[in-house]
Design an enzyme around this catalytic site. Structure first.
Site, mmCIF file in Angstrom:
data_model
loop_
_atom_site.group_PDB
_atom_site.id
_atom_site.type_symbol
_atom_site.label_atom_id
_atom_site.label_comp_id
_atom_site.label_asym_id
_atom_site.label_seq_id
_atom_site.Cartn_x
_atom_site.Cartn_y
_atom_site.Cartn_z
ATOM 1 N N LYS C 88 71.744 -65.324 -25.907
ATOM 2 C CA LYS C 88 71.176 -64.537 -27.003
ATOM 3 C C LYS C 88 69.953 -63.784 -26.488
ATOM 4 O O LYS C 88 69.165 -64.328 -25.702
ATOM 5 C CB LYS C 88 70.795 -65.474 -28.158
ATOM 6 C CG LYS C 88 70.419 -64.740 -29.448
ATOM 7 C CD LYS C 88 70.149 -65.728 -30.580
ATOM 8 C CE LYS C 88 69.796 -65.024 -31.878
ATOM 9 N NZ LYS C 88 69.530 -65.980 -32.969
ATOM 10 N N SER C 163 71.903 -64.957 -37.176
ATOM 11 C CA SER C 163 71.550 -63.873 -36.279
ATOM 12 C C SER C 163 72.196 -63.942 -34.902
ATOM 13 O O SER C 163 72.212 -62.948 -34.183
ATOM 14 C CB SER C 163 70.031 -63.825 -36.116
ATOM 15 O OG SER C 163 69.564 -65.012 -35.505
ATOM 16 N N SER C 187 71.200 -69.635 -38.004
ATOM 17 C CA SER C 187 71.613 -68.542 -37.112
ATOM 18 C C SER C 187 72.567 -68.927 -35.995
ATOM 19 O O SER C 187 73.102 -68.053 -35.320
ATOM 20 C CB SER C 187 70.376 -67.874 -36.505
ATOM 21 O OG SER C 187 69.786 -67.014 -37.453
#
Lengths: 493, 98, 508
Positions: C88, C163, C187
Site C-alpha cells: 500500500k 482504503s 481499510s
C-alpha cells in the site's frame, strides 16, 4: 499614584542530553545546517517519536531542585501551530499533566529573602532555527530553516506572578540558572539560546478611584539577563506613562482576555507590540497517540532525589558554618557550582579558607569578569584549577613570594595556562628568605647610611622603613621584607 | 452543538491552513453541519463517570537510552525539498502576526 | 494454473523444491499486470526492474543454498522468499515514491524503509509496486485517491472498497500474490470483503506503525491481505513483532501463526452481536453470514447471541477521533521539507494555505476541517473528549461480550461492493459503510475478513473478531471455516471487461 509591578516568567532551558528528545540525532551546538537531522526529527511521513529517558530524568531532577511535586502520572500532548521551524506543525509538549508542579525558589533581594512560586515544569521539544535573509524577520524577503536544533529536549519553567520588580526578575533568573547548572541538567547559555525567557508584566495601580490592573504584556525571547531587566524596566515605565496619559479605559471595557505580545529591541532599548490577541491562541492540544503515558514510581523519584548534588542554598549555609565565611562571601562563592568547587578544593589543598576566599572573590573574579558576565562559563574554560591555584597560594602563604608577585603570577597563569612554579622560576620571583643571604646586604646598607642609623637610634623608628626599602631595592623586591626588618632592628639594638 | 456557521468554517480553515474557495466554504458548511448533527447523537450518552480512552493498549514508560545515532546525509534530508538554498530549506517571507 | 494465481503457500513449496524460480513468478505477475492493470488500476507505482533484481537475488541465494545444508535451513526460515507482494502506498519505501494516494506527495521519495518493509525485504519477499488507495487512507472506496479510482476485479463498474482498495484488487486479480494494507476503520477488511480475499487487521501494537503514513494514529494498523487464511497467517508471521521505533508496539514473543491453523471449532463459543444483524444489513449479506455461522455450528461451535449496545455510537465517535488525529497528522504537509508547494506565494502563511488547498482532495479537506473543529477551543470537551469517553464504552462492550464468548462473528460490510460514484458525494453514506469494522478499531482488537460466498455475483465478507492478541484463535477459526465451506474458488476471477459506459454510472 501608587502601583505594584507584577511579573511572571516563562523560562525555557535546553537539557544536556547527548541525543534529541525523540530520536538519536546529536544535540551538539554550532554545526553545519541540517546535518544533525534524521527522518524522525524532520517529521517525514510515517516516522514516530521514542522518548529519551535521560530527558525525563533531567526534567524531574529540575523539578525536585525547584521544590516541585512530581506527577505520578504524566503524558505528552500535541500543541498545534504552523511555523516553518516546526517540522510536524505540532510541538510535542505537556499540557494538563506536566511532570512537575507547585515548586518554589527562594531568592535574596537587598538582603531579604523572597519566595517565588513555580507553577510547573514540563518537558517539550525544541523547534528548528530560522535565519532571515535580511537583518531581522521584519522586511526579510525570505528565511532559511535549519532543523539541527529541532527536537532537542527543553524544560519550560513557569513561575507564579510573584516577582515585584525587574531586578527581582533578573535575580530569580540568575538563581534559576545556578540551580539548573548545579544539578547539571542544562548549561543555561543565554548567548547560545540554551536558556531563554519570556516575561509577563503588568501593574496593579491604586489611586483615589480604587484598584486597576493594566493589561498584561508578554515580552518574548529575552536572551540575556541584562535584556530581561532592561526590557521589564522599560515596559513598567511605559505602562505607568500610558496610564498617566490615558487613564483608565472606558467603563465596560473587558481587558481580562486581552494579552499583548511584545518584542524587545536591544539596540533601541524599547519594547514593541507584535500582536494583540483577543483570545488565547487556539493550540488544539490533545494527547499524543504516539506516546504512552509516563508513570513514575515514588522509588524512582526518590532515587533521583538522592542523586541530586548539594544545592546552592545548602552549600551556602554549610560554607558559613564550616569555613566561618560571612554571609555575603558564602552567597557569592556558591552562586556558581564551579566557583564553589574551586573555593572548597583550593581551601582543602591550602588549609586556609579565609585566604582562598579573598583570592577567589578578589583576583580570580577580576580576571574572569574580563571574559564576560558568565563567571561559571569563564571559569570552566580557563586553566585556573584548584590544584593550580593552591600551588600559587602556597607560595604566598609560605612567604616564598609576596602578595604583589602572587597577583602577577595569577594573571600570567590565567593568560598562558602555565603553572605557578614555572612562572615564578622564569621570573625569579621567589623571595630571599635566608638570614645568611640577607645579613651581608643589611650590614652594607647600614654602613652606607650612617645618618639614618643615627636618626633611628635617636628614636625615629619610622626611618627603619627607609633602610628596608634600600635592601628591597638592592634585591629587586625579592627580599622577604619582614625578615629584612627583623635583621635591621636586630643589628641596631 | 450541531450546525456550524459559514464564519466558523472560515475560521477553522484558517486554523488548518487551507485556502478554500467560496464554493468549498458553502459545501463544507452544509456537509460539516450534517456530520455534526449526526455525531450529536453522542450527547444522548451519559459519560459523566467514564474515563476517556486516549491509548487503547495499556503501555507505560516506553523510553530509549540517551544514545547518539548517526544523523542522515544532508542530501537525503534535503532531496525532497521544493526550495533548498545553501543547505537550508527556504521559505518565503514570514509575516509577524503568524 | 497460472503462477500468479497460486497461493503463496503453494509457490513457497514450488520455489523450495526449485520447480519454479522467483524470476518466473515475478514475470508471471507482471504479465498479469500488463494484461489487466490498465483496466483495474491497482497500482500507483510499479517497480518492475527492482522486483526482477530482487527475484534474481533470491534465486541466486537459493541456488547457493541448495549446495549446503546451511542454505537449505535458511530457505526454510524464509518461506516467503521470492513471493511477490504489493505494498500500500502509505508505507514508506526507500527510493520508491510513496504518495499516500495524494497529489501532495506525488514526487516524494522517502529516504527510509518502514519497519514492515524492512521485514518483508529481510524475508526475501519481492515488492512489485505501490498500490492505489484513498487519499491518506481516508475513504472506503479508493475513489478519493488523488490519481484515479481502482476497479473491482469482480465487476469493474464497482469499487474495490477502501482504503486499501489497490492491495485487495491486486491480490484478487493475480496482480500480486500477497499485499500489505493498513486498517484504521476497516481499510483492510472492507476491501478484502468486496474483492473476495482475506484481510486481517492485527491487534493495535502487534505490527509496527513506523513508516506508515499516519491517518488516525490510535487506530492505524498494518496488516496482510491474501487469497486464503494460510497465506494470511504466513504474511502476518513476517509482519508481527515488537519494534523499538514504535512506542505503541507491544513487546511480546510472536506465536507461530501457521502452526495455529490446525484443529477444529468443537466447543468454541461464537458470539453473534445482534446489533450487526440489524435491518441496515443487506439481506443477502446477512444470509451469507448466517450460512457461514451454520458451518461453524455444524463443526461443533456453540453459537450465542450477544450484545454490543454502543455499536451505533462507535461510528460517530470514530468520525470525531480519527479526523481529530488526522488534522494533526496532516499538518506537517506544509510544502517545506517535502511535498507539493504552491508557486509564487508572497508569504509563508499563504504558501501553507495554498500548498495544502491545491494538493489535498475534498475528503481529506473535509476530515481536516472536522478534526480541527472538534479539537478547537470551546468544542474539545463536547466533541473530542466526549468521543474518547464513548470509546471507553465501546471497549467495555467488547470486554463484556468476550466474557460470554471467545470469538465474535459479524458481516464485514453491510452490503457488497457498490458502484463507482454511488456514494462519493455523500460523505455520511460513505462513512456508514464502515459500520461493522470501525468498532473493532475503537477497541484495538484483531479481526479478519474471509470470503463467505457471493451475492449477486459479488463477494461477501465474514468478519471474525477476537480479544486482544488472539490472532491465533482468529486464524484457526477462519481457517476451519474456509476449509469446511470452500466458499470461493479463488483466482481466476472473471477477467475484467471494459466498463460499458462510465458516464451513465455516475448518478450523483
Amino acid at each position: 499614584m501608587n502601583y505594584e509591578t507584577i511579573i511572571g516568567l516563562e523560562v525555557h532551558a535546553e537539557l544536556l542530553t547527548a541525543s534529541k528528545l525523540w530520536c538519536g540525532c546529536s544535540t551538539a551546538f554550532g554545526n553545519e545546517p541540517n546535518t544533525q537531522v534524521c527522518p524522525i526529527c524532520l517529521g517525514l511521513p510515517g516516522t514516530l517519536p521514542v522518548l529519551n529517558e535521560k530527558a525525563v530524568e533531567y526534567a524531574v531532577k529540575a523539578g525536585l531542585a525547584l521544590g516541585c511535586r512530581i506527577a505520578e502520572w504524566s503524558r505528552f500532548d500535541r500543541k498545534q501551530y504552523f511555523y516553518p521551524d516546526l517540522p510536524k506543525a505540532y510541538q510535542i509538549s505537556q499540557y494538563d499533566l506536566p511532570l512537575c508542579r507547585e515548586g518554589r525558589v527562594v531568592i535574596t533581594v537587598d538582603g531579604l529573602s523572597r519566595e517565588v512560586g513555580i507553577l510547573r515544569v514540563h518537558l517539550e521539544e525544541e523547534a528548528g532555527k530560522l535565519v532571515h535573509s535580511g537583518e531581522s524577520l521584519h522586511g526579510s524577503e525570505y528565511s532559511l530553516v535549519d532543523y539541527n536544533r529541532g527536537g532537542i529536549p527543553l524544560i519550560e519553567i513557569v513561575t507564579a506572578p510573584d516577582l515585584r520588580s525587574p531586578e527581582e526578575a533578573r535575580i530569580f533568573l540568575e538563581r534559576l540558572r545556578t540551580v539548573l547548572r548545579y544539578i547539571g541538567v542544562s548549561d543555561c547559555k543565554m548567548e547560545e539560546g540554551s536558556l531563554r525567557c519570556d516575561a509577563n508584566v503588568n501593574l496593579r495601580i491604586k489611586d483615589e478611584e480604587g484598584e486597576y490592573r493594566t493589561p498584561i504584556v508578554e515580552i518574548k525571547n529575552l536572551n540575556s539577563f541584562r535584556a530581561v531587566e532592561r526590557a521589564l524596566t522599560y515596559e513598567v515605565r511605559r505602562q505607568v506613562d500610558e496610564f498617566m496619559e490615558k487613564g483608565r479605559p472606558p467603563a465596560g471595557t473587558d481587558l481580562s482576555r486581552t494579552k499583548v505580545t511584545a518584542g524587545w529591541n536591544e539596540a533601541l532599548g524599547r519594547t514593541y507590540v507584535q500582536r494583540q490577541k483577543e483570545l488565547a491562541d487556539d493550540y488544539r492540544y490533545f494527547p499524543d497517540p504516539d506516546l504512552p503515558p509516563v508513570v513514575l514510581s515514588s522509588e524512582q523519584v526518590e532515587k533521583w532525589r538522592a542523586e541530586l548534588p548539594e544545592l546552592p542554598e545548602e552549600k551556602e549555609s554549610r560554607f558559613r558554618r564550616e569555613y566561618g565565611l560571612p554571609a555575603y562571601d558564602a552567597a557569592v562563592l556558591t552562586a556558581s557550582r564551579a566557583v564553589a568547587d574551586l573555593f572548597e578544593e583550593t581551601a582543602r589543598l591550602t588549609g586556609d579558607a579565609k585566604m582562598v576566599s579573598n583570592w577567589v572573590m578578589g583576583e580570580v573574579f577580576r580576571l574572569l569578569k574580563g571574559a564576560g558576565d558568565d563567571l561559571e562559563q569563564a571559569l570552566r574554560h580557563c586553566s585556573i584549577t584548584p590544584a593550580a591555584l593552591a600551588e600559587l597560594l602556597l607560595f604566598v602563604k609560605n612567604e616564598r613570594i609576596n602578595a604583589n608577585s602572587g597577583k602577577e603570577v595569577l594573571e600570567e597563569m590565567y593568560r598562558t595556562g602555565k603553572a605557578a612554579t614555572q612562572i615564578i622560576a622564569e621570573k625569579g620571583l621567589e623571595q630571599i628568605s635566608g638570614r645568611d643571604q640577607l645579613a651581608g646586604l643589611v650590614a652594607e646598607v647600614i654602613a652606607a647610611h650612617p645618618g639614618v642609623v643615627e636618626d633611628i637610634k635617636n628614636g625615629k623608628k619610622a626611618a627603619i622603613g627607609f633602610l628596608v626599602g634600600q635592601v628591597m631595592k638592592a634585591t629587586k623586591g625579592k627580599a622577604n621584607p619582614k625578615l629584612v626588618n627583623e635583621l635591621i632592628t636586630q643589628s641596631l639594638s | 452543538m450541531g450546525a456550524i456557521t459559514r464564519r466558523q468554517v472560515e475560521h477553522v480553515a484558517r486554523l488548518a491552513r487551507l485556502e478554500l474557495t467560496e464554493e468549498e466554504i458553502d459545501l463544507f458548511t452544509t456537509q460539516l453541519g450534517d456530520i455534526l448533527k449526526w455525531v450529536d447523537k453522542l450527547q444522548e450518552l451519559d459519560t459523566t463517570d467514564v474515563e476517556p480512552t486516549a491509548h487503547t493498549i495499556p503501555l507505560r514508560n516506553v523510553m530509549r537510552k540517551d544514545e547518539v545515532k548517526p544523523s542522515w546525509p544532508k542530501e537525503e534530508i534535503l532531496k525532497n525539498a521544493s526550495d533548498e538554498h545553501n543547505g537550508f530549506f527556504r521559505v518565503p517571507r514570514i509575516l509577524e502576526e503568524e | 494454473m497460472k503462477l500468479c494465481e497460486m497461493t503463496a503457500y503453494e509457490l513457497s513449496a514450488a520455489l523450495a523444491e526449485r520447480r519454479v524460480s522467483a524470476v518466473e513468478v515475478v514475470k508471471a505477475v507482471f504479465e498479469r499486470i500488463d494484461a489487466w492493470e490498465e483496466e483495474l488500476r491497482c497500482y500507483i507505482t510499479l517497480d518492475r526492474e527492482g522486483a526482477l533484481a530482487a527475484a534474481r537475488e533470491v534465486d541466486a541465494e537459493r541456488a547457493k543454498g541448495a549446495k549446503g545444508t546451511k542454505g537449505a535451513k535458511e530457505a526454510n526460515s524464509r518461506p516467503l522468499a521470492g513471493i511477490p507482494v504489493a505494498v500500500k502506498d502509505n508505507l514508506s519505501t526507500r527510493g520508491l515514491p510513496t504518495t499516500c494516494g495524494s497529489r501532495h506527495l506525488q514526487h516524494y521519495i522517502p529516504p527510509y524503509d518502514a519497519t514492515v518493509i524492512e521485514k518483508i525485504r529481510a524475508a526475501g519477499m519481492i515488492v512489485i509496486g505501490k498500490t492505489n488507495m484513498d487519499e491518506f487512507a481516508m475513504g472506503s472506496s479508493t475513489e478519493t485517491s488523488g490519481f484515479y479510482p481502482t476497479r473491482n476485479p469482480w465487476d469493474t463498474a464497482r469499487i474495490p472498497g477502501g482504503s486499501s482498495g489497490g492491495s485487495a484488487a491486486a491480490v484478487a486479480a493475480g496482480e500480486a500474490v500477497l499485499a500489505l494494507g493498513s486498517d484504521t476503520g476497516g481499510s483492510i477488511r472492507q476491501p478484502a470483503a468486496f474483492c473476495g480475499v482475506v484481510g486481517l487487521k492485527p491487534t493495535y501494537g502487534l505490527v509496527s506503525r513506523y513508516g506508515l503514513g499516519a491517518y488516525g494514529s490510535s487506530f492505524d494498523q498494518v496488516g496482510p491481505l491474501a487469497r486464503d487464511v494460510r497465506d494470511t497467517a504466513m504474511l502476518l508471521q513476517v509482519l508481527a513483532g515488537y519494534d523499538p521505533l514504535d512506542s505503541t508496539s507491544i513487546h511480546r514473543e510472536v506465536p507461530d501463526y501457521l502452526a495455529a491453523l490446525g484443529g477444529d471449532v468443537r466447543g468454541l463459543v461464537v458470539g453473534l452481536p445482534q446489533e450487526y444483524f440489524s435491518p441496515g444489513i443487506d439481506s443477502g449479506v446477512r444470509a451469507a453470514v448466517l450460512a457461514a455461522v451454520k458451518v461453524l455450528e455444524e463443526g461443533g461451535a456453540i453459537i450465542k447471541e450477544v450484545s454490543l449496545p454502543h455499536t451505533e455510537y462507535a461510528l460517530a465517535a470514530f468520525y470525531l477521533i480519527a479526523p481529530s488525529e488526522c488534522s494533526s497528522n496532516l499538518a506537517r504537509f506544509d510544502g517545506i521539507r517535502y511535498g507539493y508547494r504552491a508557486a509564487g506565494a508572497p508569504d509563508t502563511v499563504t504558501m501553507f494555505c495554498r500548498s495544502r488547498a491545491e494538493s489535498f482532495g475534498p475528503e481529506v479537506k473535509r476530515r481536516i476541517m472536522l478534526g480541527t473543529y472538534a479539537l478547537s477551543s470551546g468544542y474539545y470537551d463536547a466533541y473530542y473528549l466526549k468521543a474518547q469517553r464513548v470509546r471507553t464504552l465501546v471497549k467495555q462492550d467488547f470486554d463484556k461480550a468476550f466474557a460470554e464468548c471467545q470469538v465474535l462473528v459479524t458481516p464485514t460490510t453491510p452490503t457488497t461492493a457498490f458502484r463507482l460514484g454511488e456514494k462519493i458525494n455523500d460523505p455520511l453514506a460513505m462513512y456508514m459503510t464502515d459500520i461493522c469494522t470501525i468498532p473493532v478499531n475503537m477497541a484495538a482488537l484483531p479481526a479478519i475478513s474471509v470470503p463467505c460466498g457471493l451475492v449477486g455475483g459479488l463477494p461477501v465478507g465474514l468478519q471474525l473478531i477476537a480479544p486482544v492478541l488472539q490472532e491465533e484463535l482468529l486464524l484457526r477459526t477462519a481457517y476451519y471455516y474456509e476449509q469446511a465451506a470452500a466458499p470461493l474458488s479463488h483466482c481466476p476471477k472473471p477477467e475484467p471487461k471494459p466498463e460499458p459506459k462510465p458516464s451513465s454510472e455516475v448518478s450523483k
